[in-house]
Design an enzyme around this catalytic site. Structure first.
Site, mmCIF file in Angstrom:
data_model
loop_
_atom_site.group_PDB
_atom_site.id
_atom_site.type_symbol
_atom_site.label_atom_id
_atom_site.label_comp_id
_atom_site.label_asym_id
_atom_site.label_seq_id
_atom_site.Cartn_x
_atom_site.Cartn_y
_atom_site.Cartn_z
ATOM 1 N N VAL A 17 0.904 -1.292 -0.059
ATOM 2 C CA VAL A 17 0.027 0.124 -0.001
ATOM 3 C C VAL A 17 0.826 1.178 -0.002
ATOM 4 O O VAL A 17 0.528 2.220 -0.542
ATOM 5 C CB VAL A 17 -0.918 0.054 1.297
ATOM 6 C CG1 VAL A 17 -1.664 1.376 1.165
ATOM 7 C CG2 VAL A 17 -1.865 -1.116 1.228
ATOM 8 N N ARG A 48 11.604 -0.329 7.696
ATOM 9 C CA ARG A 48 12.098 -1.279 8.446
ATOM 10 C C ARG A 48 13.473 -1.690 7.782
ATOM 11 O O ARG A 48 14.481 -2.072 8.221
ATOM 12 C CB ARG A 48 11.536 -2.433 8.665
ATOM 13 C CG ARG A 48 10.345 -2.175 9.841
ATOM 14 C CD ARG A 48 9.549 -3.742 10.417
ATOM 15 N NE ARG A 48 9.140 -4.163 9.321
ATOM 16 C CZ ARG A 48 8.428 -5.445 9.370
ATOM 17 N NH1 ARG A 48 8.753 -6.071 10.412
ATOM 18 N NH2 ARG A 48 7.832 -5.961 8.594
ATOM 19 N N VAL A 134 -11.235 0.170 6.362
ATOM 20 C CA VAL A 134 -12.408 -0.656 6.342
ATOM 21 C C VAL A 134 -12.847 -1.444 5.106
ATOM 22 O O VAL A 134 -13.040 -2.752 5.289
ATOM 23 C CB VAL A 134 -13.862 0.194 6.742
ATOM 24 C CG1 VAL A 134 -15.150 -0.785 6.539
ATOM 25 C CG2 VAL A 134 -13.676 0.537 8.402
ATOM 26 N N GLY A 136 -11.249 -1.030 1.778
ATOM 27 C CA GLY A 136 -10.395 -0.916 0.569
ATOM 28 C C GLY A 136 -10.746 0.358 -0.163
ATOM 29 O O GLY A 136 -10.820 1.617 0.518
ATOM 30 N N ILE A 138 -13.511 1.500 -1.340
ATOM 31 C CA ILE A 138 -15.064 1.658 -1.282
ATOM 32 C C ILE A 138 -15.240 2.838 -0.441
ATOM 33 O O ILE A 138 -14.719 2.712 0.771
ATOM 34 C CB ILE A 138 -15.753 0.441 -0.870
ATOM 35 C CG1 ILE A 138 -15.640 -0.895 -1.571
ATOM 36 C CG2 ILE A 138 -17.292 0.676 -0.789
ATOM 37 C CD1 ILE A 138 -16.149 -2.121 -1.051
ATOM 38 N N ASP A 203 -9.930 -10.215 10.680
ATOM 39 C CA ASP A 203 -9.960 -8.919 9.871
ATOM 40 C C ASP A 203 -11.301 -8.438 9.740
ATOM 41 O O ASP A 203 -11.488 -7.248 10.090
ATOM 42 C CB ASP A 203 -9.395 -9.289 8.557
ATOM 43 C CG ASP A 203 -9.436 -8.325 7.461
ATOM 44 O OD1 ASP A 203 -8.300 -7.428 7.576
ATOM 45 O OD2 ASP A 203 -10.471 -8.173 6.776
ATOM 46 N N LYS A 207 -12.927 -4.544 11.406
ATOM 47 C CA LYS A 207 -13.703 -3.834 10.478
ATOM 48 C C LYS A 207 -14.963 -3.538 11.153
ATOM 49 O O LYS A 207 -15.730 -2.419 11.046
ATOM 50 C CB LYS A 207 -13.817 -4.184 8.900
ATOM 51 C CG LYS A 207 -12.261 -4.268 8.391
ATOM 52 C CD LYS A 207 -12.487 -4.846 7.032
ATOM 53 C CE LYS A 207 -11.007 -4.930 6.325
ATOM 54 N NZ LYS A 207 -10.965 -5.695 5.276
ATOM 55 N N GLY A 306 -5.905 -4.586 -1.795
ATOM 56 C CA GLY A 306 -5.188 -4.556 -2.679
ATOM 57 C C GLY A 306 -4.242 -3.212 -2.562
ATOM 58 O O GLY A 306 -4.866 -2.192 -2.133
#
Length: 434
Positions: A17, A48, A134, A136, A138, A203, A207, A306
């Site tokens: 990302v 890192r 939450v 991506g 959208i 996951d 959310k 993604g």
């Protein structure tokens, strides 16, 4: 008038990302300047592993000292895409202490410590935006937090994890088993090497906690969300679902009680009718169905994960936060004025689809029906058939209930397990969306 001094951005994390965020900031720099009203400049990138080659990013911007980057005195906005609890939590707190607004995609942290982070942002008079945490790409957080701010949201039901939807969609459309579908998801890059967070519902639960807080103006933590994974969903479950005109999805369901005095938040696999809009959500897509008092039913749909989709949501927040900086204002913060309690799963009113392996002899059905009646659960339909996989005289009994408290349904199942004529409970699936 266009401000000439650039707004400086610290990027914390440069994985899938983060690298897309950096790329878009570079390639769309002129458009972002026009939309914000001032230039926006990537001033530092905390990572890192500094030796890793990061195409399109000036090596001079790379640092391993994220704290020093935030403390250097000229950063306006920090974008946190590290993930996890620490060091992300400490870095966001440091940012607020140094007058830096924050854009985050960190669902786990927000679900666990969102209230404390919002309080820190409010105390400092800064923004905390997290659209990307939450669903991506959208647009969901902002419409719920702003566009529906004058309405009353009563229910949110959605598919908020693309990996699980891909797996279940493949099981439904191809007849593949769970492991076969998971292997395909892994090969295509939809599933991590360790898919536990996705397939066990962690996951989606994070959310769900965030969305419940926004929808119901109350604080909902990750621990408040009831969670079941989908690893036990089988081809037989899909066959039963199809006979009912349904499919199976891993759903996040958030509801306000009918009396308005409490809320519930849960994540679990469920059968939903093929006529429901969520039933047609395919592949790794996400969709969220919102039911509001005045607006009615709304559906938000699109890619939920993604690099590029998530980066799109991050950049949308960046534009909003930068505009607020120029206006010397802040956007909406946490709204938790209702302070509604989160009811346990046992209070949820739902339906069950139960598949039993039973002895194929007279009186079994009556015994099963009596057990349901003793627990105050009404039966909607029953289907009995020979069980080809059973040893000796066996049958498969499928029971679909009417709506009842989950505690009563769960108690019924436990009582069924103790019957001599019930050789096993093959599967239990909730039925939603009717």
């Amino acid at each position: 008038m266009m401000r000439t001094r650039p707004l400086k951005v610290a990027l914390l994390g440069c994985g899938v990302v983060g690298s897309e965020v950096a790329r878009i900031m570079t390639t769309h720099a002129e458009d972002l300047t026009a939309r914000i009203g001032a230039p926006v400049e990537l001033a530092g990138v905390a990572v890192r592993r500094p030796s890793k080659v990061r195409e399109g990013i000036d090596p001079a911007l790379i640092t391993t000292d994220a704290t020093a980057l935030l403390k250097r005195g000229d950063i306006d906005v920090a974008i946190e895409v590290i993930g996890g609890i620490e060091p992300a939590r400490g870095l966001i707190t440091t940012a607020f202490q140094h007058g830096i607004s924050v854009v985050s995609a960190n669902k786990a942290l927000l679900a666990q410590d969102g209230a404390a982070l919002h309080a820190a942002a409010d105390e400092a008079g800064l923004d905390l935006y997290y659209e990307a945490a939450v669903a991506g790409a959208i647009p969901l957080v902002r419409p719920m937090r702003e566009s529906l701010a004058g309405d009353k949201i009563n229910r949110v039901m959605g598919i908020v994890n693309g990996t699980t939807n891909f797996i279940l969609d493949k099981m439904d459309s191809t007849g593949a088993g769970y492991q076969e579908a998971l292997d395909e998801a892994t090969a295509l890059g939809y599933a991590e090497a360790d898919p536990t967070a996705d397939v066990e519902g962690y996951d989606a639960a994070a959310k769900a906690a965030i969305l419940a807080g926004i929808a119901f103006h109350t604080r909902v933590r990750l621990d408040d969300v009831y969670r079941e994974g989908m690893t036990e969903v089988s081809s037989a479950d899909f066959a039963s679902a199809k006979r009912m005109g349904c499919t199976i999805k891993l759903l996040a369901i958030l509801e306000r009680a009918a009396d308005g005095r409490s809320v519930t938040a849960r994540v679990h696999p469920a059968m939903i009718p093929l006529s429901h809009p969520l039933a047609s959500v395919r592949e790794a897509y996400n969709a969220v169905f919102v039911e509001a008092e005045a607006a009615g039913r709304l559906m938000f749909y699109g890619p939920g994960a993604g690099g590029s989709p998530t980066a799109s949501a991050v950049l949308g927040d960046l534009v909003a936060v930068c505009r607020n900086k120029l206006a010397e204002a802040t956007g909406p913060g946490e709204s938790a004025y209702t302070q509604l309690p989160v009811s346990p799963m046992g209070d949820v009113v739902t339906r069950y689809h139960i598949s039993l392996d039973v002895a194929d002899k007279p009186g079994v059905l009556a015994q099963v029906a009596t057990t349901f009646a003793e627990h105050g659960v009404s039966i909607d339909t029953v289907r009995q058939q020979g069980h080809p996989d059973s040893v000796g005289e066996g049958a498969s009994l499928v029971v679909v209930t009417h709506r009842a408290p989950d505690a009563a349904l769960s108690g019924t199942v436990e009582a069924l397990r103790k019957l001599d004529t019930v050789r096993g409970v093959a599967s239990i699936m909730r039925v939603e969306g009717e």
